[in-house]
Enzyme design. Structure first.
Site, PDB file in Angstrom:
ATOM      1  N   SER A  93      11.941   4.475   0.154  1.00 56.76           N
ATOM      2  CA  SER A  93      13.312   4.115  -0.179  1.00 56.76           C
ATOM      3  C   SER A  93      13.859   3.008   0.709  1.00 56.76           C
ATOM      4  CB  SER A  93      14.212   5.352  -0.067  1.00 56.76           C
ATOM      5  OG  SER A  93      14.135   5.902   1.231  1.00 56.76           O
ATOM      6  N   ILE A  94      13.386   2.938   1.934  1.00 55.07           N
ATOM      7  CA  ILE A  94      13.930   1.976   2.880  1.00 55.07           C
ATOM      8  C   ILE A  94      13.020   0.768   3.058  1.00 55.07           C
ATOM      9  CG2 ILE A  94      14.401   1.633   5.350  1.00 55.07           C
ATOM     10  CD1 ILE A  94      15.788   4.268   5.394  1.00 55.07           C
ATOM     11  N   ALA A  95      11.704   0.972   3.012  1.00 49.78           N
ATOM     12  CA  ALA A  95      10.778  -0.117   3.311  1.00 49.78           C
ATOM     13  C   ALA A  95       9.459   0.098   2.581  1.00 49.78           C
ATOM     14  CB  ALA A  95      10.542  -0.197   4.816  1.00 49.78           C
ATOM     15  N   VAL A 149       0.826  -1.214   0.000  1.00 50.78           N
ATOM     16  CA  VAL A 149       0.000   0.000   0.000  1.00 50.78           C
ATOM     17  C   VAL A 149       0.855   1.257   0.000  1.00 50.78           C
ATOM     18  CG1 VAL A 149      -1.957  -1.101   1.115  1.00 50.78           C
ATOM     19  CG2 VAL A 149      -0.170  -0.073   2.530  1.00 50.78           C
ATOM     20  N   ASP A 173       9.285  13.757  10.851  1.00 47.69           N
ATOM     21  CA  ASP A 173       8.817  13.640   9.468  1.00 47.69           C
ATOM     22  C   ASP A 173       7.291  13.748   9.439  1.00 47.69           C
ATOM     23  OD1 ASP A 173       9.181  13.356   6.761  1.00 47.69           O
ATOM     24  OD2 ASP A 173       9.284  11.171   6.789  1.00 47.69           O
TER      25      ASP A 173
END
Length: 513
Positions: A134-136, A130, A287
């Site tokens: 960049s990381i997960a 969903v 963030d």
């Protein structure tokens, strides 16, 4: 491939991508030779890619370079002193969106990390992601006990890519500090280290789970702000499972209004939550963009994605509080003195001149309508004048400034006529009273005395060890030996329970006050 050769190949690729996008910036801020080199590389720009503002071109190039550079660009958005205010604003718009990796790979990682097949852990696991960053990436699932959850899974191979890129950043930062002495105050190596530490935390999803749990504890009992529950039994280094959020995404303002959400009240909730994170707790979500925030059925703010968080120690919070109060009351001399007291500006610089510089930045900003006043932008412009005063960059404040920019932008998106700092003014005043007023000074003095007396037994043990060593053959002047013996006898006159008695007395005095 050997390390130096790998670095050279990667650096060549980076320069090539930046050149094609016309994104090699700052020739006017370097020496003439560097400027000549940048202009030469600019000849290789692709007209189809090199359109738009410099910051937009740089953002597009960083996206092409991959995950590490997207993260780096988001960090660079706080460095208006390096890239300029317009480019910093463009980089602030970088979003972490990448194509998802296949569902079968996600299942394999979950099974490996949790030690069981996915079908034994979950009643249902959606193969389609969903959200992918960049990381997960995130998959929805239902646990064996029937609970709706969101499962975050680390990208395959992402740790190795980040490790190689950060090693390159580290070497380039060291090279820049050696070759450009006048830029050493910008502390490139320390900025890279801060970035490296933040990314390292993101690479272990257990740290993110711990951050979410800590923030949930900080806001326990607060009905206006909520953190999803962590499912620790389904969480490991590369897998994080938490309660699935149901709510309206913060970015969908029209849906919020249609659902009857009080936009003004919601803006106040955001302001209060951010202020409490930074000043009350010293631990903040770094963030807070619309994709990470939802509004629940009761109008509460629900935060997700705690991969990027920041901390501000108590001393720094007090300095920030004094600076904020100085700006809000136009007491620029006080702001300047706080910078000197904190050690941000060398003591040999002129307080009067620094006060004048602060006034030159603050007056135009505070002269605007209240809804256009930006504390984060003020900090950004302050960093731009630091070179004149040899003020070193404070990486922890850069991180906070980035978060402030995001929070302010979110508040203006919801309610353009409001100013989140003025909304939080009652909290600011109460915090100032509790942390900068007379009672706070008494409390700090009491804590200082208490800590000193708590350390006294250990200090006396050190004295005893020193006396024993001296008796063992080391010779000192007889007067020194007598002084050490007196200190040892003082320990017998001042038993170990005495510090606790003093603490109790100080506590009683504070309560009576």
């Amino acid at each position: 491939m050997p390390g130096p050769l790998r670095d050279f190949v990667r650096l060549f690729h980076i320069v090539r991508v930046l050149s094609r996008h016309g994104a090699i910036l700052l020739p006017d801020r370097c020496g003439p030779m560097a400027g000549l080199l940048f202009r030469f590389l600019g000849r290789f720009a692709d007209p189809a890619l090199a359109a738009g503002r410099p910051g937009q071109r740089l953002a597009a190039a960083l996206e092409e370079l991959g995950p590490t550079f997207v993260k780096f660009g988001q960090g660079l958005s706080t460095r208006s002193d390096l890239v300029g205010e317009e480019a910093a604003a463009d980089l602030a718009g970088l979003r972490d969106n990448l194509p998802p990796f296949p569902g079968y790979e996600a299942r394999a990682i979950v099974a490996e990390e949790l030690g069981r097949p996915v079908d034994e852990i979950f009643q249902r696991f959606d193969d389609e992601a969903v959200a992918a960053a960049s990381i997960a990436q995130v998959h929805f699932a239902v646990t064996a006990t029937g609970e709706d959850v969101a499962v975050k899974i680390l990208r395959p191979g992402v740790e190795e890519q980040f490790s190689a890129d950060i090693a390159l950043f580290r070497r380039l930062a060291g090279l820049a500090e050696r070759l450009l002495p006048r830029w050493r105050r910008l502390r490139f190596s320390e900025v890279v280290k801060t970035f490296e530490d933040a990314v390292a935390l993101e690479m272990d999803l257990r740290f993110e789970a711990a951050a979410a749990a800590e923030m949930a504890e900080n806001f326990a009992g607060d009905d206006t702000f909520r953190v999803p529950t962590i499912h620790w039994e389904h969480t490991a280094r590369r897998v994080l499972t938490m309660e699935r959020v149901t709510g309206i995404p913060m970015g969908r303002k029209d849906e919020l209004i249609a659902a009857g959400v009080d936009i003004v009240a919601l803006t106040e909730v955001i302001a209060d939550a951010f202020f409490n994170m930074v000043f009350r707790d010293g631990f903040f979500h770094a963030d807070m963009h619309p994709g990470n925030l939802f509004v629940g059925a009761k109008g509460e703010l629900i935060a997700v994605d705690f991969g990027i968080t920041g901390r501000v120690d108590r001393k720094t919070r007090r300095y920030l509080g004094e600076m904020l109060l100085g700006f809000l009351t136009a007491d620029y001399r006080r702001v300047a003195e706080v910078h000197f007291k904190a050690g941000y500006v060398p003591a040999d610089r002129s307080v009067d001149a620094f006060t004048q510089a602060i006034r030159s930045i603050a007056e135009p900003i505070f002269g605007k309508p209240q809804n256009e006043i930006s504390i984060a932008r003020l900090l950004g412009q302050l960093f731009e004048v630091t070179e004149t005063f040899s003020m070193e960059v404070q990486p922890q404040l850069l991180f906070l400034q980035k978060s402030m920019l995001v929070a302010e932008g979110l508040g203006r998106h919801l309610n353009p006529s409001a100013n989140m700092w003025l909304m939080a003014e009652p909290l600011i005043e109460q915090w100032m009273l509790e942390n900068l007023g007379p009672q706070a000074r008494i409390r700090d003095a009491a804590e200082g005395f208490a800590q000193a007396f708590l350390n006294l037994p250990e200090m006396m043990e050190d004295v005893e060890r020193t006396v024993a060593a001296l008796r063992g053959g080391v010779k000192l002047h007889p007067d020194s030996i007598r002084d050490l013996e007196s200190a040892r006898r003082a320990r017998r006159l001042f038993p170990e329970w005495a510090p606790w008695l003093l603490i109790a007395i100080l506590a009683a005095l504070l309560l009576l006050d």
